[in-house]
Design a protein around this motif. Structure first.
Motif, short mmCIF file in Angstrom:
data_model
loop_
_atom_site.label_atom_id
_atom_site.label_comp_id
_atom_site.label_asym_id
_atom_site.label_seq_id
_atom_site.Cartn_x
_atom_site.Cartn_y
_atom_site.Cartn_z
N MET A 233 0.81 -1.22 0.00
CA MET A 233 0.00 0.00 0.00
C MET A 233 0.85 1.27 0.00
SD MET A 233 -3.10 -0.97 -0.22
CE MET A 233 -3.97 0.55 0.20
N ASP A 245 -9.40 3.84 3.40
CA ASP A 245 -8.46 3.23 2.46
C ASP A 245 -8.74 1.76 2.21
OD1 ASP A 245 -6.69 5.48 2.03
OD2 ASP A 245 -6.00 5.19 4.10
N PRO A 247 -11.27 -0.02 0.84
CA PRO A 247 -11.66 -0.48 -0.51
C PRO A 247 -10.47 -0.57 -1.47
CG PRO A 247 -13.28 1.07 0.32
CD PRO A 247 -12.13 1.11 1.28
N ARG A 248 -9.58 0.39 -1.41
CA ARG A 248 -8.39 0.34 -2.26
C ARG A 248 -7.48 -0.82 -1.86
NH1 ARG A 248 -3.30 2.97 -1.90
NH2 ARG A 248 -3.99 4.11 -0.04
N GLU A 250 -8.41 -3.62 -0.55
CA GLU A 250 -9.01 -4.89 -0.98
C GLU A 250 -8.67 -5.19 -2.44
OE1 GLU A 250 -13.19 -7.31 -0.38
OE2 GLU A 250 -13.22 -5.12 -0.39
N GLN A 251 -8.57 -4.16 -3.25
CA GLN A 251 -8.22 -4.36 -4.65
C GLN A 251 -6.74 -4.70 -4.82
OE1 GLN A 251 -10.43 -4.35 -7.27
NE2 GLN A 251 -11.95 -4.23 -5.61
N ALA A 252 -5.89 -4.19 -3.94
CA ALA A 252 -4.45 -4.33 -4.12
C ALA A 252 -3.86 -5.59 -3.49
CB ALA A 252 -3.74 -3.10 -3.53
#
Length: 377
Positions: A233, A245, A247-248, A250-252
């Motif tokens: 991150m 932060d 949601p971001r 979870e995508q990464a």
């Protein structure tokens, strides 16, 4: 011990972490309090440069020269001394790195009523008692925060347990009827009144009897996952992420690492929320934060056990306003914030639930927010 007169007696407490689990080594926030259960260290000066430690935990004492301390704790590999002795000798080793200590030998005798393996930080109590004693006997003049750092170094580098600094800070800085709101990055500490007695509340500890060891792999794996998540991150530590932060994240991140990160991020927020609630509304309002902390530790960090879950569920059913596992996990104890008139029901309910599940009976007792490390005599 020899027949030389003691230089004095020092003690330091165990601790209960009210909320803020596995946030400390992520530069986050914690809210522990010191308890009345303490480790005592009686220390006498020697006329040689040797250090001898004896304990009610062990049948035989361990004795080395001060110069041999360095060889006991190699930079790689396990300490070359019995595990119980690695804590007090590790503190002596860390103190000699932190300050210029005179070549004065000591005899140290240790006794404790802090339950071992229950998540109440019996190790930090040993470190705090011995560090407080040696800084006085050796005339080092180190303050409580410096001694907490010494205890953490002993535990991390001498013992080999990758823990944060919460336990040592709570043990050194504890105050009666108060918790320590600690920023583990800056080490800024704020005393927060708890007012449990005025609110008619007690903290019940349900020790499952399932022992744990922080130096084993599960704790280390969680810490490595947190470091991996922070690196991905692009932040120094998970302290630097907020709930916004996630949601971001979870995508990464892969699914498992994301769950570990989500626990730490939401747990930091629970600590901040608890401090605000204590200031504004008092301790009777923080129960739901304990409940959600346990759910996060169970589901996202995956460090609870069936026994801990049983203890938490039984305490809630018997009238606790909030309950959660406390400590590093994989065993140890649960805590239940409980109205005074429900304490017996929580004790009986936990015992009955354990019998019904086929577990050995838990050890159930109450703890009181108490003073930190001190010289007693």
């Amino acid at each position: 011990m020899t027949d030389r007169p003691a230089a004095g007696s020092w003690s330091a407490p165990g601790r209960v972490n009210l909320v803020g689990e596995h946030t400390d080594y992520n530069d986050g926030f914690v809210l522990p309090f010191a308890i009345a259960h303490r480790t005592h260290a009686v220390v006498g000066r020697r006329d040689d440069a040797r250090i001898r430690v004896a304990s009610t935990f062990a049948d035989a004492p361990v004795e080395v020269t001060l110069d041999e301390l360095e060889a006991l704790f190699p930079s790689e590999g396990a300490p070359r001394v019995a595990e119980w002795a690695a804590y007090p000798l590790g503190v002596a080793w860390a103190l000699r790195h932190a300050a210029t200590a005179p070549p004065v030998g000591v005899d140290i005798a240790i006794a404790s009523d802090v339950p071992v393996g229950a998540g109440l930080s019996s190790s930090a109590a040993i470190e705090g008692a011995v560090a407080s004693a040696l800084t006085d006997v050796w005339g080092l003049g180190l303050d409580p925060v410096a001694l907490a750092r010494v205890g953490r170094r002993a535990e991390n580098e001498a013992v080999g347990a990758p823990t944060g600094i919460m336990d040592q800070m709570a043990s050194m800085l504890g105050r009666a009827d108060a918790a320590i709101f600690l920023d583990c990055r800056s080490l800024h500490a704020e005393v927060v009144d708890l007012g449990f007695a005025a609110a008619g509340l007690e903290v019940v500890v349900i020790d499952t009897g399932v022992t744990h060891a922080h130096a084993t792999g599960g704790y280390r794996d969680r810490r490595e996952a947190c470091e991996r998540g922070a690196d991905t991150m692009g932040v120094r530590a998970l302290r630097d992420l907020s709930v916004a932060d996630l949601p971001r994240a979870e995508q990464a991140l892969d699914a498992e690492t994301f769950r570990r990160v989500r626990h730490v991020v939401t747990e930091n927020q629970r600590v901040l929320d608890a401090v605000r609630m204590l200031h504004a509304h008092g301790s009777a309002q923080i129960g739901p934060l304990l409940d959600s902390s346990h759910a996060s530790l169970r589901d996202d960090f995956e460090i609870s056990t069936p026994e801990l879950d049983t203890a938490v569920d039984a305490a809630r059913a018997a009238g606790a306003i909030g309950a959660r596992m406390t400590g590093g996990g994989f065993g140890g104890a649960a805590i239940a914030l409980t109205p005074h008139d429900c304490v017996d029901a929580v004790r009986d309910g936990a015992s009955a639930a354990f019998v019904s599940a086929g577990y050995p009976a838990p050890h159930v007792f109450t703890v009181t927010p108490s003073e930190g490390a001190r010289r007693d005599a």
